[in-house]
Write an enzyme that holds these catalytic residues in place. Structure first.
Site, PDB file in Angstrom:
ATOM      1  N   ASN A  11       6.890  -3.136  16.873  1.00 61.18           N
ATOM      2  CA  ASN A  11       5.750  -3.888  16.343  1.00 61.18           C
ATOM      3  C   ASN A  11       6.281  -5.222  15.839  1.00 61.18           C
ATOM      4  OD1 ASN A  11       3.611  -4.886  14.876  1.00 61.18           O
ATOM      5  ND2 ASN A  11       3.575  -3.239  13.358  1.00 61.18           N
ATOM      6  N   LYS A  13       4.698  -7.698  14.709  1.00 62.55           N
ATOM      7  CA  LYS A  13       3.904  -8.238  13.599  1.00 62.55           C
ATOM      8  C   LYS A  13       3.642  -9.742  13.792  1.00 62.55           C
ATOM      9  CE  LYS A  13       5.553  -4.541  10.656  1.00 62.55           C
ATOM     10  NZ  LYS A  13       5.900  -4.067   9.333  1.00 62.55           N
ATOM     11  N   HIS A  97      -2.731   0.139  11.234  1.00 65.30           N
ATOM     12  CA  HIS A  97      -1.452  -0.099  10.561  1.00 65.30           C
ATOM     13  C   HIS A  97      -1.705  -0.332   9.067  1.00 65.30           C
ATOM     14  CE1 HIS A  97       2.267  -1.994   9.303  1.00 65.30           C
ATOM     15  NE2 HIS A  97       2.819  -1.415  10.357  1.00 65.30           N
ATOM     16  N   GLU A  99      -0.583  -2.361   7.037  1.00 63.43           N
ATOM     17  CA  GLU A  99      -0.790  -3.764   6.640  1.00 63.43           C
ATOM     18  C   GLU A  99      -2.226  -4.195   6.911  1.00 63.43           C
ATOM     19  OE1 GLU A  99       2.566  -5.268   8.801  1.00 63.43           O
ATOM     20  OE2 GLU A  99       3.881  -4.258   7.373  1.00 63.43           O
ATOM     21  N   GLU A 169       3.697   6.621   8.917  1.00 64.93           N
ATOM     22  CA  GLU A 169       4.456   5.539   8.294  1.00 64.93           C
ATOM     23  C   GLU A 169       4.202   5.534   6.799  1.00 64.93           C
ATOM     24  OE1 GLU A 169       5.385   2.255  11.315  1.00 64.93           O
ATOM     25  OE2 GLU A 169       3.376   1.850  10.595  1.00 64.93           O
ATOM     26  N   GLY A 175       9.336  -1.886   5.766  1.00 67.43           N
ATOM     27  CA  GLY A 175       9.924  -3.183   5.445  1.00 67.43           C
ATOM     28  C   GLY A 175      10.675  -3.209   4.122  1.00 67.43           C
ATOM     29  N   SER A 215      11.322   1.333   8.152  1.00 67.25           N
ATOM     30  CA  SER A 215      12.747   1.012   8.071  1.00 67.25           C
ATOM     31  C   SER A 215      13.621   1.802   9.049  1.00 67.25           C
ATOM     32  CB  SER A 215      13.250   1.161   6.629  1.00 67.25           C
ATOM     33  OG  SER A 215      12.532   0.289   5.768  1.00 67.25           O
TER      34      SER A 215
HETATM   35  P1  PGA Z   1       9.669  -1.691   9.435  1.00 64.90           P
HETATM   36  O1  PGA Z   1       8.123  -1.657   9.874  1.00 64.90           O
HETATM   37  O2  PGA Z   1      10.454  -1.037  10.555  1.00 64.90           O
HETATM   38  O3  PGA Z   1      10.009  -3.148   9.282  1.00 64.90           O
HETATM   39  O4  PGA Z   1       9.782  -0.928   8.161  1.00 64.90           O
HETATM   40  C1  PGA Z   1       7.567  -0.525  10.478  1.00 64.90           C
HETATM   41  C2  PGA Z   1       6.115  -0.765  10.774  1.00 64.90           C
HETATM   42  O5  PGA Z   1       5.442  -1.412   9.970  1.00 64.90           O
HETATM   43  O6  PGA Z   1       5.584  -0.310  11.819  1.00 64.90           O
END
Ligand code: PGA
Length: 251
Positions: A11, A13, A97, A99, A169, A175, A215
């Site tokens: 992803n 983003k 997601h 976010e 997740e 992140g 992560s």
């Molecule tokens: P990350 O993000 O690997 O940077 O923690 C995962 C995601 O949001 O799908």
């Protein structure tokens, strides 16, 4: 993981302009060209879909959108529909997601509409669920995940559910560099699979892929993939570097 084919999804983003995305896709394509035992997907920003689709044509890497709007077309300034993603070369789309839930008002109800729109167009929805840190600390992980599943998948038939990919997740691990331990992740994945079994039956539960996200890095992917109910990963930060994403693909 059992006999389900793994999916490693990146992803991207809101990172990478078209030219930057082209560079990343070109490098990645050559690094993973021989991989056949794992499905690979990348989800660039909408503005980079066209250029990345051209580069990935004929490669083993599938293309995905990061979101969509549920209407097919219309006066919805700023939005992208399932047919638009399909025509741009996508076979997958990330939906719900955290976010989007956190910053853009996504709810389980909108997730449900988006999943239906994706399925109608033959796109594979990657539906994201997961608890926040406060929810985990107050022992609500399972009830939150259960509600997200029930409301997000409400009204789907078993045939429709069969086409989905799920991604667990935990929001506190996205992140942040804090990965869930393999046992923490496995425990929730197992719970999710049981809920899918209750709702859609044994065959859907046995075949549906449940990805872990939060992560994921080259250093932790193999331990995660060793767990019975973890079938792949949704990778954010580490998917922005071709070498690290390729290393994850080769867990
Ligand atoms: P990350 O993000 O690997 O940077 O923690 C995962 C995601 O949001 O799908």
């Amino acid at each position: 993981m059992t006999n389900r084919k793994a999916l490693i999804a990146g992803n991207w983003k809101m990172y990478k302009t078209g030219p930057q995305a082209a560079e990343l896709a070109t490098r990645l394509k050559s690094l993973v060209s021989d991989v056949t035992d794992v499905d690979i997907m990348v989800a660039p920003a909408f503005t980079a879909l066209g250029v990345v689709a051209e580069i990935l044509k004929g490669s083993v890497i599938h293309l995905g959108g990061q979101d969509l709007f549920w209407e097919v077309e219309g006066a919805y300034t700023g939005e992208i529909s399932a047919p638009m993603l399909k025509a741009a070369g996508c076979t997958y789309v990330i939906i719900g997601h955290s976010e989007r839930r956190q910053y853009f008002g996504e709810t389980n109800a909108t997730v449900n509409k988006k999943i239906r729109a994706a399925l109608l167009e033959g796109l594979i929805p990657v539906m994201c669920i997961g608890e926040s840190e406060a929810e985990r600390e107050s022992n609500q992980t399972f009830s939150v995940v259960q509600k997200q599943l029930e409301e997000g998948l409400q009204g789907l038939t078993s045939d429709e559910a069969q086409k989905l990919t799920l991604a667990y997740e935990p929001v506190w691990a996205i992140g942040t560099g804090k990965t869930a331990t393999t046992d923490q992740a496995q425990e929730v994945h197992e719970f999710i699979r049981k809920r899918v079994e209750t709702a859609f039956g044994n065959s859907v539960a046995n075949t549906i892929r449940i990805l872990y996200g939060g992560s994921v890095k080259p250093e932790n992917i193999s331990d995660l993939m060793a767990m019975a109910d973890i079938d792949g990963a949704l990778v954010g930060g580490a998917s922005l570097d071709a070498d690290s994403f390729a290393a994850i693909v080769r867990f």
